[in-house]
Design an enzyme around this catalytic site. Structure first.
Site, PDB file in Angstrom:
ATOM      1  N   TYR A  72      67.175  37.858  44.861  1.00  0.00           N
ATOM      2  CA  TYR A  72      67.852  39.068  45.372  1.00  0.00           C
ATOM      3  C   TYR A  72      69.159  39.297  44.622  1.00  0.00           C
ATOM      4  O   TYR A  72      69.509  40.430  44.292  1.00  0.00           O
ATOM      5  CB  TYR A  72      68.122  38.909  46.875  1.00  0.00           C
ATOM      6  N   PHE A 124      69.150  68.986  32.519  1.00  0.00           N
ATOM      7  CA  PHE A 124      67.763  68.771  32.963  1.00  0.00           C
ATOM      8  C   PHE A 124      67.663  69.148  34.444  1.00  0.00           C
ATOM      9  O   PHE A 124      68.669  69.150  35.159  1.00  0.00           O
ATOM     10  CB  PHE A 124      67.352  67.313  32.732  1.00  0.00           C
ATOM     11  N   ASP A 125      66.455  69.438  34.921  1.00  0.00           N
ATOM     12  CA  ASP A 125      66.336  69.980  36.294  1.00  0.00           C
ATOM     13  C   ASP A 125      66.817  69.032  37.390  1.00  0.00           C
ATOM     14  O   ASP A 125      67.418  69.472  38.362  1.00  0.00           O
ATOM     15  CB  ASP A 125      64.923  70.505  36.579  1.00  0.00           C
ATOM     16  N   ASP A 215      73.400  62.052  29.400  1.00  0.00           N
ATOM     17  CA  ASP A 215      72.091  61.900  30.019  1.00  0.00           C
ATOM     18  C   ASP A 215      71.203  61.414  28.878  1.00  0.00           C
ATOM     19  O   ASP A 215      70.836  62.164  27.980  1.00  0.00           O
ATOM     20  CB  ASP A 215      71.648  63.260  30.579  1.00  0.00           C
ATOM     21  N   ALA A 217      68.140  59.783  28.448  1.00  0.00           N
ATOM     22  CA  ALA A 217      66.723  59.437  28.538  1.00  0.00           C
ATOM     23  C   ALA A 217      66.052  59.228  27.172  1.00  0.00           C
ATOM     24  O   ALA A 217      65.316  58.281  26.968  1.00  0.00           O
ATOM     25  CB  ALA A 217      65.986  60.519  29.319  1.00  0.00           C
ATOM     26  N   LYS A 258      61.583  56.694  29.637  1.00  0.00           N
ATOM     27  CA  LYS A 258      61.356  57.346  28.334  1.00  0.00           C
ATOM     28  C   LYS A 258      61.611  56.328  27.215  1.00  0.00           C
ATOM     29  O   LYS A 258      60.747  55.533  26.915  1.00  0.00           O
ATOM     30  CB  LYS A 258      62.271  58.563  28.187  1.00  0.00           C
ATOM     31  N   HIS A 450      58.765  73.573  41.736  1.00  0.00           N
ATOM     32  CA  HIS A 450      57.619  73.485  40.816  1.00  0.00           C
ATOM     33  C   HIS A 450      56.678  72.331  41.126  1.00  0.00           C
ATOM     34  O   HIS A 450      55.495  72.390  40.851  1.00  0.00           O
ATOM     35  CB  HIS A 450      58.100  73.419  39.362  1.00  0.00           C
TER      36      HIS A 450
HETATM   37  N1  F0G Z   1      67.291  63.446  32.377  1.00  0.00           N
HETATM   38  C1  F0G Z   1      66.378  63.918  31.529  1.00  0.00           C
HETATM   39  C2  F0G Z   1      66.807  64.514  30.225  1.00  0.00           C
HETATM   40  C3  F0G Z   1      65.026  63.849  31.864  1.00  0.00           C
HETATM   41  O1  F0G Z   1      64.127  64.341  31.005  1.00  0.00           O
HETATM   42  C4  F0G Z   1      64.643  63.268  33.093  1.00  0.00           C
HETATM   43  C5  F0G Z   1      63.250  63.199  33.496  1.00  0.00           C
HETATM   44  C6  F0G Z   1      65.648  62.786  33.941  1.00  0.00           C
HETATM   45  C7  F0G Z   1      66.961  62.883  33.559  1.00  0.00           C
HETATM   46  C8  F0G Z   1      65.325  62.166  35.280  1.00  0.00           C
HETATM   47  O2  F0G Z   1      64.769  60.920  35.125  1.00  0.00           O
HETATM   48  O3  F0G Z   1      62.434  61.104  36.022  1.00  0.00           O
HETATM   49  O4  F0G Z   1      63.538  58.891  35.690  1.00  0.00           O
HETATM   50  O5  F0G Z   1      64.269  60.377  37.493  1.00  0.00           O
HETATM   51  N2  F0G Z   1      62.343  63.817  32.914  1.00  0.00           N
HETATM   52  C9  F0G Z   1      60.933  63.753  33.166  1.00  0.00           C
HETATM   53  C10 F0G Z   1      60.238  64.746  32.299  1.00  0.00           C
HETATM   54  C11 F0G Z   1      60.536  63.818  34.587  1.00  0.00           C
HETATM   55  O6  F0G Z   1      59.024  64.952  32.494  1.00  0.00           O
HETATM   56  O7  F0G Z   1      60.860  65.310  31.394  1.00  0.00           O
HETATM   57  P1  F0G Z   1      63.684  60.299  36.142  1.00  0.00           P
END
Ligand code: F0G
Length: 458
Positions: A72, A124-125, A215, A217, A258, A450
């Site tokens: 843990y 990002f969304d 950000d 990823a 990613k 979506h």
């Molecule tokens: N930032 C970026 C640029 C992303 O593309 C994503 C996720 C996230 C943050 C959030 O990360 O999914 O681990 O919580 N993108 C995926 C996509 C879902 O299909 O582009 P997460």
């Protein structure tokens, strides 16, 4: 003769996939209410919904799973991840989280408050969602070149420094907690940000006393593009470039699904001990104790190994050049795709593909449905559905770009699959004039609609 391009790995394990019949797919997508997220994966032949968490781990990553320490607190797996983050990314402090949006949730719980403004290249969304959920506003300072899908520009992910400075000048200092740079920029087509731009954003942030959050990823794909496209970095290793990129920033949020090539995981990287302490409180509340934060020990091990593999040139060349190969094939068929190809995906320009459809009929989603019916290939809409409604007026937002994203999972498909995808799309392109009507919304969630939307043909 120059030797042809070949993958930098060989295949040790396979997973069968099944082709279905067109009639079956017509029925399945109807039952799924024309929402590609609602399809069972077994109904999909080639799945390009996302490159997130869908990659194939290496033999070394799988063996790391066996060495996971599931204690843990203070697990050796935590220290393995900590050391990899320090060595490869240069961050002193970190908090593990179960995925990228969880990292955003924890960090923004400390930094973002109601009425704040968060400028960036193109949020990002989930990032935008976590900002808007806190009644703050995300402001995109995208360069104009990014909106022209035919324009060749090496760094379409760059922040427009004039737009950024306008925002920094316009609002009171205490309203802007940080600047966020998304690398590569998913929302503008997986396009990279140059080292020069990162340096300039960092200088501007210093001038206005702001933090820079990345950000991250797809940071490694971003580094690959810097090596290929920014002269001064031609002879640097990816790992050297990565360290320099992050040196211009204060905080990173990471979706490890990613570029760390794991199926689940994320983290926040920080330099400031005080911020680390504050974020730890929210991490414990939302994710788990600070030495696991929602991740298993074995997954932290695989992540540490993945960070190392994901920042190797040979791997990245295989990866990014496969995406470029699909883009080239599409262009050969005359299909309008965003150029240049992104690092993780090909983005089909739905407005140019189906110019006869009005934007109110969700053009990219319509194209996504047609591609699925044609070949069992599942992409994802990056357009009006994703852009959702304005949080205040509740009016639909119609973004300039209406795209169908074909995201390529890492180390999963071969170039024969790329040929199949391009041919499926070419078949839809050939019958594009027969597509006379799009889709309408039946049911939508209040935020991030979506994922669960229900639609019907008009
Ligand atoms: N930032 C970026 C640029 C992303 O593309 C994503 C996720 C996230 C943050 C959030 O990360 O999914 O681990 O919580 N993108 C995926 C996509 C879902 O299909 O582009 P997460």
């Amino acid at each position: 003769m120059n030797l042809p391009f070949a993958e930098s790995y060989k295949i040790k394990m396979v997973e069968p996939i099944r082709k279905s019949q067109r009639k079956e797919r017509e029925q399945w997508i109807k039952e799924a209410k024309y929402n590609l997220f609602n399809l069972k994966s077994e109904y999909v032949f080639i799945d390009l919904l996302t490159d997130s968490g869908t990659g194939a781990m290496s033999d070394k990553q799988w063996s790391e799973l066996m060495l996971g320490d599931e204690s843990y607190a203070g697990a050796s797996s935590y220290y393995k991840m900590k050391n990899a983050i320090k060595k490869i990314l240069g961050f002193e402090y970190f908090l593990p989280t179960h995925q990228g949006r969880a990292a955003e949730n924890v960090l923004f719980s400390v930094l973002v408050k109601e009425g704040d403004i968060v400028p960036g290249n193109s949020h990002f969304d989930t990032t935008k969602g976590h900002i808007e959920f806190r009644k703050a506003k995300a402001v995109d300072c995208t360069i104009d070149e990014a909106f022209d899908t035919t324009l060749i520009h090496p760094f379409k992910g760059n922040i427009d420094l004039n737009k950024l400075e306008d925002v920094l000048k316009k609002y009171p200092a205490e309203k802007i907690p940080f600047i966020i740079v998304t690398i590569t920029c998913n929302s503008s087509g997986g396009q990279p940000v140059s080292m020069q731009n990162l340096k300039e954003v960092s200088a501007l942030a210093k001038k206005y006393n702001k933090l820079v959050v990345v950000d991250s990823a797809r940071f490694a794909e971003n580094a690959y593009f810097i090596k290929k496209r920014e002269k001064a970095y031609k002879n640097k290793t990816i790992k050297e470039i990565v360290l320099e990129m992050f040196s211009y920033t204060d905080i990173m949020t990471m979706s490890s699904k990613k570029d760390a090539i794991v199926n689940m995981g994320g983290f926040i990287g920080m330099r400031d001990h005080d911020l680390f302490n504050k974020a730890s409180v929210f991490n414990i509340m939302f994710e788990g104790f600070i030495t696991y934060g929602g991740m298993s020990g074995r997954d932290m091990n695989a992540l540490a190994q993945g960070l190392d593999e994901g920042t190797e040139f040979d791997y990245l060349e295989t990866r990014v050049e496969q995406v470029a190969y699909l883009g080239k094939k599409c262009l050969e068929y005359g299909i309008p795709v965003l150029e240049p190809a992104g690092g993780h995906a090909i983005f089909v320009d739905a407005k140019r593909f189906l110019p006869q459809l009005p934007k109110e009929q969700f053009v990219a989603q319509t194209l996504g449905v047609e591609l699925y019916i044609e070949g069992g290939v599942r992409g994802v809409e990056i357009g009006a559905l994703l852009a959702d409604r304005d949080p205040i007026t509740r009016e639909n937002r119609f973004p300039e770009l209406e795209l169908l994203r074909l995201a390529i999972p890492r180390r999963v498909y071969t170039n024969n699959h790329m040929d199949y995808i391009a041919a499926s799309l070419a078949n839809v392109y050939e019958r594009r004039n027969d597509i006379k009507k799009g889709l309408k919304i039946l049911v939508e969630a209040p935020i991030m609609r979506h994922f669960t939307i229900e639609m019907d043909r008009i």
